[in-house]
Motif scaffolding. Structure first.
Motif, PDB file in Angstrom:
ATOM      1  N   VAL A  85      -7.649   7.156  -0.447  1.00  0.00           N
ATOM      2  CA  VAL A  85      -6.924   5.952  -0.848  1.00  0.00           C
ATOM      3  C   VAL A  85      -7.411   5.533  -2.234  1.00  0.00           C
ATOM      4  CG1 VAL A  85      -6.431   3.538  -0.324  1.00  0.00           C
ATOM      5  CG2 VAL A  85      -6.585   5.209   1.530  1.00  0.00           C
ATOM      6  N   ASP A  87      -5.776   2.880  -4.084  1.00  0.00           N
ATOM      7  CA  ASP A  87      -5.544   1.476  -4.384  1.00  0.00           C
ATOM      8  C   ASP A  87      -4.762   0.832  -3.249  1.00  0.00           C
ATOM      9  OD1 ASP A  87      -5.590  -0.852  -6.123  1.00  0.00           O
ATOM     10  OD2 ASP A  87      -3.459  -0.507  -6.442  1.00  0.00           O
ATOM     11  N   SER A  89      -2.439  -2.710  -2.872  1.00  0.00           N
ATOM     12  CA  SER A  89      -1.893  -3.874  -3.566  1.00  0.00           C
ATOM     13  C   SER A  89      -1.815  -5.053  -2.602  1.00  0.00           C
ATOM     14  CB  SER A  89      -0.502  -3.566  -4.124  1.00  0.00           C
ATOM     15  OG  SER A  89       0.410  -3.313  -3.079  1.00  0.00           O
ATOM     16  N   GLN A  93       0.976  -2.193  -0.369  1.00  0.00           N
ATOM     17  CA  GLN A  93       1.312  -0.823  -0.731  1.00  0.00           C
ATOM     18  C   GLN A  93       0.009  -0.043  -0.882  1.00  0.00           C
ATOM     19  OE1 GLN A  93       3.806  -0.783  -4.232  1.00  0.00           O
ATOM     20  NE2 GLN A  93       5.666  -0.931  -2.994  1.00  0.00           N
ATOM     21  N   HIS A  95      -1.798   3.315  -1.972  1.00  0.00           N
ATOM     22  CA  HIS A  95      -1.645   4.493  -2.828  1.00  0.00           C
ATOM     23  C   HIS A  95      -2.669   5.537  -2.397  1.00  0.00           C
ATOM     24  CE1 HIS A  95       0.824   2.362  -6.010  1.00  0.00           C
ATOM     25  NE2 HIS A  95       0.377   1.359  -5.268  1.00  0.00           N
ATOM     26  N   ILE A  96      -2.196   6.725  -2.008  1.00  0.00           N
ATOM     27  CA  ILE A  96      -3.098   7.767  -1.536  1.00  0.00           C
ATOM     28  C   ILE A  96      -2.820   9.072  -2.272  1.00  0.00           C
ATOM     29  CG2 ILE A  96      -3.115   6.694   0.752  1.00  0.00           C
ATOM     30  CD1 ILE A  96      -1.544   9.119   1.797  1.00  0.00           C
ATOM     31  N   VAL A  97      -3.813   9.978  -2.260  1.00  0.00           N
ATOM     32  CA  VAL A  97      -3.639  11.310  -2.833  1.00  0.00           C
ATOM     33  C   VAL A  97      -4.308  12.318  -1.907  1.00  0.00           C
ATOM     34  CG1 VAL A  97      -5.733  11.196  -4.264  1.00  0.00           C
ATOM     35  CG2 VAL A  97      -3.859  12.713  -4.925  1.00  0.00           C
ATOM     36  N   TYR A 103       0.414  12.834  -4.527  1.00  0.00           N
ATOM     37  CA  TYR A 103       0.326  11.373  -4.696  1.00  0.00           C
ATOM     38  C   TYR A 103       1.445  10.705  -3.898  1.00  0.00           C
ATOM     39  CZ  TYR A 103      -0.090   6.818  -6.988  1.00  0.00           C
ATOM     40  OH  TYR A 103      -0.260   5.478  -7.244  1.00  0.00           O
ATOM     41  N   GLU A 104       1.072   9.755  -3.038  1.00  0.00           N
ATOM     42  CA  GLU A 104       2.057   9.062  -2.209  1.00  0.00           C
ATOM     43  C   GLU A 104       1.763   7.567  -2.191  1.00  0.00           C
ATOM     44  OE1 GLU A 104       3.141  11.287   1.648  1.00  0.00           O
ATOM     45  OE2 GLU A 104       1.091  11.934   1.233  1.00  0.00           O
ATOM     46  N   VAL A 105       2.800   6.797  -1.945  1.00  0.00           N
ATOM     47  CA  VAL A 105       2.654   5.361  -1.742  1.00  0.00           C
ATOM     48  C   VAL A 105       3.174   5.035  -0.346  1.00  0.00           C
ATOM     49  CG1 VAL A 105       3.270   3.048  -2.508  1.00  0.00           C
ATOM     50  CG2 VAL A 105       2.906   4.861  -4.194  1.00  0.00           C
ATOM     51  N   GLU A 107       4.064   2.215   2.311  1.00  0.00           N
ATOM     52  CA  GLU A 107       4.396   0.799   2.407  1.00  0.00           C
ATOM     53  C   GLU A 107       4.163   0.332   3.832  1.00  0.00           C
ATOM     54  OE1 GLU A 107       8.214  -0.230   0.826  1.00  0.00           O
ATOM     55  OE2 GLU A 107       8.125   1.370  -0.691  1.00  0.00           O
TER      56      GLU A 107
END
Length: 420
Positions: A85, A87, A89, A93, A95-97, A103-105, A107
């Motif tokens: 992970v 970030d 928000s 949301q 944000h993972i890689v 890279y995916e977001v 929700e």
């Protein structure tokens, strides 16, 4: 991709939270775990002593984790392994890689923080001396030995008496190493009493209280350490030095909740715990983001992590259903005399609950004592007796609604030791 609930961390807290949320009707859940398998720190804790409270039997760490992994397999919870992970928000949301998904977001309606904690390193405590090989945190040495199969040393001195350090004193001894001493700067141990007995006393390993390492010596590898007694100000006392010939130093000098993501999201933090401030339902200052386990405050027993995470899971499921407190009447909770911190830090008085559990640690070793709960007018609203308390063992008290409704303003938890 959209989920009702995203849980960050697949250790004991994340597993318990996910299962509790699923059982409470939330069936769109994703666990994001940075390791290649679920279980977290439990996978390297091959000693027994887990599960006595929750499963009513004694298990090893991998067995305890395995129970929850098996329980989770009966659900439809989505699991992302080997995923980091980056970030979170404030609008949830995530944000993972990962190597599998790039890279995916994600929700989410709700997020549970269950990232655990990390160990303090040599750099954090600034031990003087050279910089040779052979200095490890106790948890790193535990992973090398129990998972990777590497013996980290033969003659060992342990700085700090946290539970991982105590357990590694026994583990290294059983593997044939000579543990020369466990050195603790405080006048009391930071670990559970049972670990002092089973890991030090049973193996004749000396525990030097009010002592610290003042010098690490060696060129390529640790060759010796100098240990000195410290005064009440925790400064070394000249003339009290002892030298131990050793090749390894293990550091068990405290755990720090892993909260870079929490701070990045703008969550209100508590300087006492180094974790987020939460309400009785484990919700942070950002609605819909919850925290549990060692990311919130450092626990001594995984059973307590499990119970706390289950509360977070059920609360997150309720949030996803739209069941939230309006926040009109909030009761702050603080620490008073001899108490280091309290969790939770706030209580929703307009929420639907019957009792609230307050967790805390005391600031010193205490004999027979009274735990007192007072309000802003200094009126006592509850009292509890204890025969003994110590900083290494987390305390909990249960307060019923009927008592808290009598409180005038904020409440504080304090301790008074009875005179002998």
């Amino acid at each position: 991709m959209k989920y009702d609930l995203v849980i960050i961390g697949g250790g004991p807290a994340g597993l318990s939270a996910a299962y509790a949320a699923w059982e409470d009707g939330c069936h769109s859940i994703c666990i994001v775990e940075r390791d290649r398998e679920l279980g977290g720190i439990l996978n390297q804790c091959i000693h027994n002593g887990f599960g006595l409270h929750y499963f009513k039997e004694e298990l090893t760490g991998p067995e305890y984790a395995g129970r929850f992994i098996t329980m989770l397999q009966s659900t439809g919870v989505d699991v992302r392994l080997d995923a980091m992970v980056l970030d979170i928000s404030a609008d949830k949301q995530v944000h993972i890689v990962s190597s599998a998904g790039g890279y995916e977001v994600l929700e989410a309606q709700a997020v549970i923080l269950a990232m655990g904690c990390r160990e303090r390193t040599r750099g954090a405590i600034a031990i003087p001396g050279t910089r040779p090989a052979g200095v490890f945190t106790a948890g790193t040495a535990q992973r090398y030995l129990n998972i990777e199969g590497y013996m980290v040393g033969k003659r060992v001195v342990i700085l700090g008496s946290g539970d991982i350090g105590l357990i590694m004193a026994r583990r290294m001894t059983l593997e044939g190493a000579k543990v020369l001493a466990c050195v603790e700067v405080m006048p009391y141990s930071g670990g559970l009493t049972r670990n002092i007995v089973q890991c030090l006393n049973d193996f004749d390993i000396p525990l030097y209280l009010s002592h610290t390492i003042t010098d690490i010596q060696g060129k390529d590898r640790v060759e010796r350490v100098v240990v000195a007694q410290v005064g009440a100000d925790r400064r070394p006392i000249p003339g009290t030095e002892m030298t131990f010939d050793c090749d390894t130093v293990l550091l068990s000098v405290g755990l720090i909740p892993e909260n870079e993501l929490s701070r990045g999201a703008g969550i209100e933090m508590d300087a006492r715990t180094n974790g987020p401030k939460v309400y009785e339902n484990m919700e942070t200052s950002i609605p819909g983001i919850f925290a549990c386990g060692n990311v919130l405050h450092v626990h001594d027993l995984v059973d307590f992590v499990t119970a706390e995470a289950a509360r977070a899971g059920k609360s997150a499921a309720a949030y996803c259903r739209g069941e939230t407190a309006d926040g009109a009447h909030v009761l702050p909770v603080s620490n008073g005399n001899l108490v280091g911190y309290t969790v939770p830090q706030h209580i929703h008085m307009d929420a639907d609950w019957k009792t609230v559990d307050i967790f805390f640690r005391v600031r010193g070793e205490l004999g027979k004592s009274k735990i007192l709960v007072r309000d802003e007018t200094d009126t006592q609203i509850a009292a509890f007796s204890r025969e003994r308390m110590a900083p290494g063992e987390m305390e909990t008290i249960t307060l019923p609604r009927v008592l808290l409704e009598q409180a005038q303003g904020a409440i504080r938890v304090c301790v008074e030791e009875e005179q002998a």
